[in-house]
Design a protein around this motif. Sequence first.
Motif, PDB file in Angstrom:
ATOM      1  N   LYS A  38      16.527 -30.119 -35.853  1.00 25.33           N
ATOM      2  CA  LYS A  38      16.289 -29.497 -34.553  1.00 25.33           C
ATOM      3  C   LYS A  38      16.725 -28.029 -34.563  1.00 25.33           C
ATOM      4  O   LYS A  38      16.083 -27.182 -33.956  1.00 25.33           O
ATOM      5  N   TYR A  39      17.816 -27.742 -35.261  1.00 24.44           N
ATOM      6  CA  TYR A  39      18.255 -26.353 -35.385  1.00 24.44           C
ATOM      7  C   TYR A  39      17.218 -25.536 -36.151  1.00 24.44           C
ATOM      8  O   TYR A  39      16.899 -24.411 -35.784  1.00 24.44           O
ATOM      9  N   ARG A  41      14.014 -26.094 -36.333  1.00 18.98           N
ATOM     10  CA  ARG A  41      12.840 -25.894 -35.472  1.00 18.98           C
ATOM     11  C   ARG A  41      13.132 -24.829 -34.420  1.00 18.98           C
ATOM     12  O   ARG A  41      12.284 -23.979 -34.133  1.00 18.98           O
ATOM     13  N   ALA A  42      14.325 -24.859 -33.837  1.00 21.32           N
ATOM     14  CA  ALA A  42      14.684 -23.839 -32.843  1.00 21.32           C
ATOM     15  C   ALA A  42      14.669 -22.453 -33.478  1.00 21.32           C
ATOM     16  O   ALA A  42      14.208 -21.486 -32.865  1.00 21.32           O
ATOM     17  N   THR A 106      20.393 -24.124 -28.235  1.00 21.20           N
ATOM     18  CA  THR A 106      20.019 -24.011 -29.641  1.00 21.20           C
ATOM     19  C   THR A 106      20.789 -25.000 -30.501  1.00 21.20           C
ATOM     20  O   THR A 106      20.237 -25.599 -31.416  1.00 21.20           O
ATOM     21  N   LYS A 112      15.742 -30.233 -26.491  1.00 26.29           N
ATOM     22  CA  LYS A 112      14.482 -30.062 -27.205  1.00 26.29           C
ATOM     23  C   LYS A 112      14.454 -28.645 -27.782  1.00 26.29           C
ATOM     24  O   LYS A 112      14.703 -27.680 -27.055  1.00 26.29           O
ATOM     25  N   PRO A 113      14.176 -28.478 -29.087  1.00 30.89           N
ATOM     26  CA  PRO A 113      14.216 -27.148 -29.707  1.00 30.89           C
ATOM     27  C   PRO A 113      13.285 -26.157 -29.012  1.00 30.89           C
ATOM     28  O   PRO A 113      12.119 -26.444 -28.757  1.00 30.89           O
TER      29      PRO A 113
END
Length: 171
Positions: A38-39, A41-42, A106, A112-113
């Motif tokens: 997720k990080y 993607r962010a 973040t 959610k990213p």
Amino acid sequence: MAKSKAIPFLEAPSKLDGSMVGDAGFDPLLLSDVLNLKYLRASELKHGRICMLATLGWVVQEIVHLPGDVFSEKHALAAIYKVPFAGWVQIIAAISICELVTFKATYDDDAKPGDFGFDPLNMGKPEVMEKFELNEIKNGRLAMMGFMGFLVQQMVTGQGVIEQFSNFKSL
């Protein structure tokens, strides 16, 4: 193990299973095995958004000029050196504020990213969000490549993007 859709001669990364929008299994350095997905993607969304603005700004800077000597430079790389110290302080302060405001979203595993809850036009309807998210990922990836192309082109030729189109000189 399955082969990657993006790079068919490499093994598919274990965490890239196609569940995220725009996931094609491209991770040749296997960063997804080490870092939080997720990080990553962010970060991809953030850099894509920045590059979408940067590519637009790179081209517009050659055409539109504000009054004053500081704003007269049409080449983006040369314009960096015309920014006064107070301007750099303002730029770094603005970036720092943006980073502080988005820090929790973040690095939060539940968030959610790239979603900061900013939707003033109320366009985030569930039936179209997946399409919008895919468009943003693809356009961001394209902008990152475009920005790098603009940067290298100006470093090699010494000409801006518009100038290069109007006065093409082959190397």
